[in-house]
Design a protein around this motif. Structure first.
Motif, PDB file in Angstrom:
ATOM      1  N   VAL A  13     138.420  86.821  41.777  1.00 20.48           N
ATOM      2  CA  VAL A  13     139.344  87.583  41.698  1.00 20.48           C
ATOM      3  C   VAL A  13     138.732  88.275  40.830  1.00 20.48           C
ATOM      4  CG1 VAL A  13     141.569  87.584  40.408  1.00 20.48           C
ATOM      5  CG2 VAL A  13     140.935  85.409  41.866  1.00 20.48           C
ATOM      6  N   PHE A  14     138.297  88.620  40.138  1.00 16.86           N
ATOM      7  CA  PHE A  14     137.963  89.329  39.123  1.00 16.86           C
ATOM      8  C   PHE A  14     136.410  90.168  39.700  1.00 16.86           C
ATOM      9  CE2 PHE A  14     140.390  85.662  37.265  1.00 16.86           C
ATOM     10  CZ  PHE A  14     140.667  86.102  36.465  1.00 16.86           C
ATOM     11  N   ASN A  15     135.781  89.553  40.393  1.00 14.43           N
ATOM     12  CA  ASN A  15     134.733  90.287  40.691  1.00 14.43           C
ATOM     13  C   ASN A  15     134.331  90.512  41.882  1.00 14.43           C
ATOM     14  OD1 ASN A  15     133.326  89.840  37.933  1.00 14.43           O
ATOM     15  ND2 ASN A  15     134.070  88.475  38.933  1.00 14.43           N
TER      16      ASN A  15
ATOM     17  N   ARG B  94     136.028  77.348  41.909  1.00 16.72           N
ATOM     18  CA  ARG B  94     135.155  78.456  40.597  1.00 16.72           C
ATOM     19  C   ARG B  94     134.506  79.563  41.210  1.00 16.72           C
ATOM     20  NH1 ARG B  94     134.411  75.216  36.129  1.00 16.72           N
ATOM     21  NH2 ARG B  94     135.071  73.332  36.084  1.00 16.72           N
ATOM     22  N   ILE B  95     133.551  79.439  42.016  1.00 19.99           N
ATOM     23  CA  ILE B  95     133.274  80.800  43.062  1.00 19.99           C
ATOM     24  C   ILE B  95     134.180  81.776  44.087  1.00 19.99           C
ATOM     25  CG2 ILE B  95     132.191  81.468  44.417  1.00 19.99           C
ATOM     26  CD1 ILE B  95     130.022  78.766  43.423  1.00 19.99           C
TER      27      ILE B  95
ATOM     28  N   ARG C 174     132.615  73.324  42.886  1.00 14.00           N
ATOM     29  CA  ARG C 174     132.369  74.355  42.494  1.00 14.00           C
ATOM     30  C   ARG C 174     133.280  75.732  43.583  1.00 14.00           C
ATOM     31  NH1 ARG C 174     126.699  74.260  41.553  1.00 14.00           N
ATOM     32  NH2 ARG C 174     128.049  71.686  40.671  1.00 14.00           N
TER      33      ARG C 174
ATOM     34  N   GLU D  80     137.310  81.369  42.195  1.00 15.44           N
ATOM     35  CA  GLU D  80     137.478  82.301  41.206  1.00 15.44           C
ATOM     36  C   GLU D  80     138.049  83.455  40.867  1.00 15.44           C
ATOM     37  OE1 GLU D  80     140.482  79.750  38.231  1.00 15.44           O
ATOM     38  OE2 GLU D  80     137.977  79.853  36.915  1.00 15.44           O
ATOM     39  N   TYR D  81     135.858  83.448  40.413  1.00 15.47           N
ATOM     40  CA  TYR D  81     135.055  84.623  40.569  1.00 15.47           C
ATOM     41  C   TYR D  81     135.253  85.775  40.634  1.00 15.47           C
ATOM     42  CZ  TYR D  81     131.023  87.449  40.755  1.00 15.47           C
ATOM     43  OH  TYR D  81     129.874  88.018  40.186  1.00 15.47           O
TER      44      TYR D  81
ATOM     45  N   MET E  92     126.739  84.745  35.702  1.00 11.49           N
ATOM     46  CA  MET E  92     128.682  84.667  36.229  1.00 11.49           C
ATOM     47  C   MET E  92     128.824  83.651  37.143  1.00 11.49           C
ATOM     48  SD  MET E  92     130.835  87.951  35.838  1.00 11.49           S
ATOM     49  CE  MET E  92     130.726  89.218  34.071  1.00 11.49           C
ATOM     50  N   ASN E  93     127.764  82.588  37.935  1.00 13.02           N
ATOM     51  CA  ASN E  93     128.017  81.760  38.819  1.00 13.02           C
ATOM     52  C   ASN E  93     127.241  80.639  38.098  1.00 13.02           C
ATOM     53  OD1 ASN E  93     128.409  84.200  40.519  1.00 13.02           O
ATOM     54  ND2 ASN E  93     129.648  82.918  40.518  1.00 13.02           N
TER      55      ASN E  93
ATOM     56  N   ARG F  19     145.024  81.181  34.287  1.00 12.56           N
ATOM     57  CA  ARG F  19     145.620  82.080  35.568  1.00 12.56           C
ATOM     58  C   ARG F  19     144.439  80.973  36.175  1.00 12.56           C
ATOM     59  NH1 ARG F  19     143.809  88.102  36.656  1.00 12.56           N
ATOM     60  NH2 ARG F  19     144.993  87.790  38.623  1.00 12.56           N
ATOM     61  N   PRO F  20     144.543  79.336  36.779  1.00 13.43           N
ATOM     62  CA  PRO F  20     143.949  78.964  37.441  1.00 13.43           C
ATOM     63  C   PRO F  20     143.423  79.298  38.632  1.00 13.43           C
ATOM     64  CG  PRO F  20     146.045  77.370  36.746  1.00 13.43           C
ATOM     65  CD  PRO F  20     146.000  79.338  35.993  1.00 13.43           C
ATOM     66  N   GLY F  21     142.286  79.509  39.497  1.00 12.05           N
ATOM     67  CA  GLY F  21     142.275  79.771  40.703  1.00 12.05           C
ATOM     68  C   GLY F  21     142.860  81.701  40.519  1.00 12.05           C
ATOM     69  N   GLY F  22     143.210  82.288  39.662  1.00  9.18           N
ATOM     70  CA  GLY F  22     143.862  83.561  39.661  1.00  9.18           C
ATOM     71  C   GLY F  22     144.974  83.545  40.427  1.00  9.18           C
TER      72      GLY F  22
ATOM     73  N   MET G 243     133.367  78.256  34.855  1.00  6.65           N
ATOM     74  CA  MET G 243     132.305  79.467  34.913  1.00  6.65           C
ATOM     75  C   MET G 243     132.411  80.858  34.032  1.00  6.65           C
ATOM     76  SD  MET G 243     131.461  80.414  39.367  1.00  6.65           S
ATOM     77  CE  MET G 243     130.292  78.862  39.525  1.00  6.65           C
ATOM     78  N   PRO G 244     131.686  80.919  33.919  1.00 11.94           N
ATOM     79  CA  PRO G 244     131.434  82.669  33.044  1.00 11.94           C
ATOM     80  C   PRO G 244     131.848  83.601  34.093  1.00 11.94           C
ATOM     81  CG  PRO G 244     129.173  81.848  33.274  1.00 11.94           C
ATOM     82  CD  PRO G 244     129.923  80.688  34.326  1.00 11.94           C
ATOM     83  N   ILE G 245     132.869  83.559  34.983  1.00 13.79           N
ATOM     84  CA  ILE G 245     132.967  84.626  35.223  1.00 13.79           C
ATOM     85  C   ILE G 245     133.390  85.587  34.405  1.00 13.79           C
ATOM     86  CG2 ILE G 245     134.332  82.983  37.437  1.00 13.79           C
ATOM     87  CD1 ILE G 245     136.877  83.580  36.611  1.00 13.79           C
ATOM     88  N   VAL G 246     134.398  85.801  33.194  1.00 16.97           N
ATOM     89  CA  VAL G 246     133.869  87.341  32.799  1.00 16.97           C
ATOM     90  C   VAL G 246     133.880  87.509  31.427  1.00 16.97           C
ATOM     91  CG1 VAL G 246     136.352  87.927  33.437  1.00 16.97           C
ATOM     92  CG2 VAL G 246     136.375  86.957  31.711  1.00 16.97           C
TER      93      VAL G 246
ATOM     94  N   ASN H 205     140.743  79.349  33.012  1.00 13.88           N
ATOM     95  CA  ASN H 205     139.269  79.722  33.135  1.00 13.88           C
ATOM     96  C   ASN H 205     139.595  80.383  31.500  1.00 13.88           C
ATOM     97  OD1 ASN H 205     136.976  82.018  32.695  1.00 13.88           O
ATOM     98  ND2 ASN H 205     136.284  80.982  34.581  1.00 13.88           N
TER      99      ASN H 205
END
Lengths: 233, 233
Positions: A183-185, A177-178, A174, A180-181, A133-134, B42-45, B138-141, B91
């Motif tokens: 927020v979900f993981n 983006r990380i 970058r 933001e990741y 995912m990153n 939701r940019p940046g979560g 980025m494929p965060i989900v 995202n």
């Protein structure tokens, strides 16, 4: 005991393929005559044969032969019999797609966990994390899952780039983006700059190369880890 | 008749949210009192409420109210009743994930194809293409599919960036990534630079803004399309 080298990139600026890391690969692969190459990430859509030829040329200088996994009828058997495995960079989505399609995630996991030497660069390093995912890659194919091999208890962001304060581009950095990741993981992410690599010896993970790496953990400030840091997460 | 504005970005450098495109939005949304905002990317979560507040503030200056789709019990009904729809950036993986989870792709498609005005920026523009496979995100989900709305017969690469000849970074350029996409896929891709947008009026697609856009088609040289070009693919 698992033994891996997980590198941000195969190639640093103004240097040949694998050149910057060859001295270390010479000792890491000591005694190994042939390496099994996984060319599935095929950068730029290059053929498996052409990509394997590049990897062969890279290892030629240190006296190691390379064979492509696509040359074998039974990919699982090829992995089980390998002295060492090298997964090259390219597109992580296509790499993961092919790992699932060829049904070799379990074989890879078994081989590496029982001591088969593993080298990954870029996409080949991303798959050592918990998920892909990153990755920075474009989602040019839809893989069956983003779950990867989990040889390390965190994810890799290869080719990590620091924000450019002079940029007028409105796309995300970058680091954004990380974050933001996260927020979900909850999986930590290590931003590995080009020229850096991880050495995994059993449960000990050490940052190598001249540069620091940037560690992102949910709910914490990002922090720089110096070269030679042992990473305990 | 479908009527869409598909913009590379919500914001250009040194300018406020939507500011560069507000004159055009004033005429595009003429007579519209309320716009339905889809904040899923939701940019940046950022929260849906916070993101909807940003969109509201952007439209306030041209006298249009904004309501978030999350404020409605029935999202499909909210879309069916909307005078205009705006999907903001953020995202693309999470946006597409939520479009599927909330089961509103069909409602969106029906509304837009029957003339409900649509504005997309960045991720909100990516989903107007055939697939989201040319996002930079980025494929965060892991969304259930990469297939998107197909309001235009090609894909969008938003925030398109030209290669930087001075870069020492070994990561792929945007052009390299899109060409790699065409090893696996045939859908054309339009690289939309920040400040550019497409206007879709029925079957006529016109490039707007001051910049040219870069068109990638499988098996052909990439080419620059001048502003005001009508895009027939």
């Amino acid at each position: 005991m698992k033994k891996l080298i997980i590198a941000s990139t195969s190639t640093v600026h103004n240097s040949g393929y694998l050149e910057y890391i060859l001295p270390r690969l010479t000792s890491f692969f000591e005694g190994v005559k042939t390496i099994l190459f996984i060319p599935y990430a095929r950068p730029g859509g290059i053929s498996y044969d052409a990509y394997t030829a590049i990897a062969s040329k890279g290892f030629e200088t240190i006296g190691i032969q390379v064979s492509g996994i696509h040359e074998y009828n039974d990919a699982q058997e090829a992995i089980a019999n390998a002295e060492g495995i090298f997964t090259g960079g390219g597109n992580t989505f296509e790499l993961v797609n092919q790992l699932y399609k060829n049904n070799i995630l379990e074989s890879l996991s078994k081989a590496v966990l029982t001591g088969t030497l593993y080298l990954g660069t870029s996409a080949g390093s991303n798959i050592c994390g918990v998920t892909m995912m990153n990755t920075n890659d474009m989602p040019i194919v839809y893989p069956p899952s983003f779950t990867t091999l989990g040889f390390i208890p965190f994810n890799i962001n290869a080719h990590y780039l620091d924000p450019d304060p002079t940029s007028k581009h409105m796309g995300e950095t970058r680091e954004t983006r990380i974050k933001e990741y996260h927020v979900f993981n909850n999986t930590p992410v290590l931003g590995l700059r080009e020229g850096s690599w991880l050495e995994v010896m059993g449960d000990t993970i050490t940052l190598k190369g001249n540069l620091s790496a940037r560690l992102f953990q949910p709910g914490k400030e990002a922090k720089e880890l110096d070269s030679e840091s042992v990473i305990n997460l």
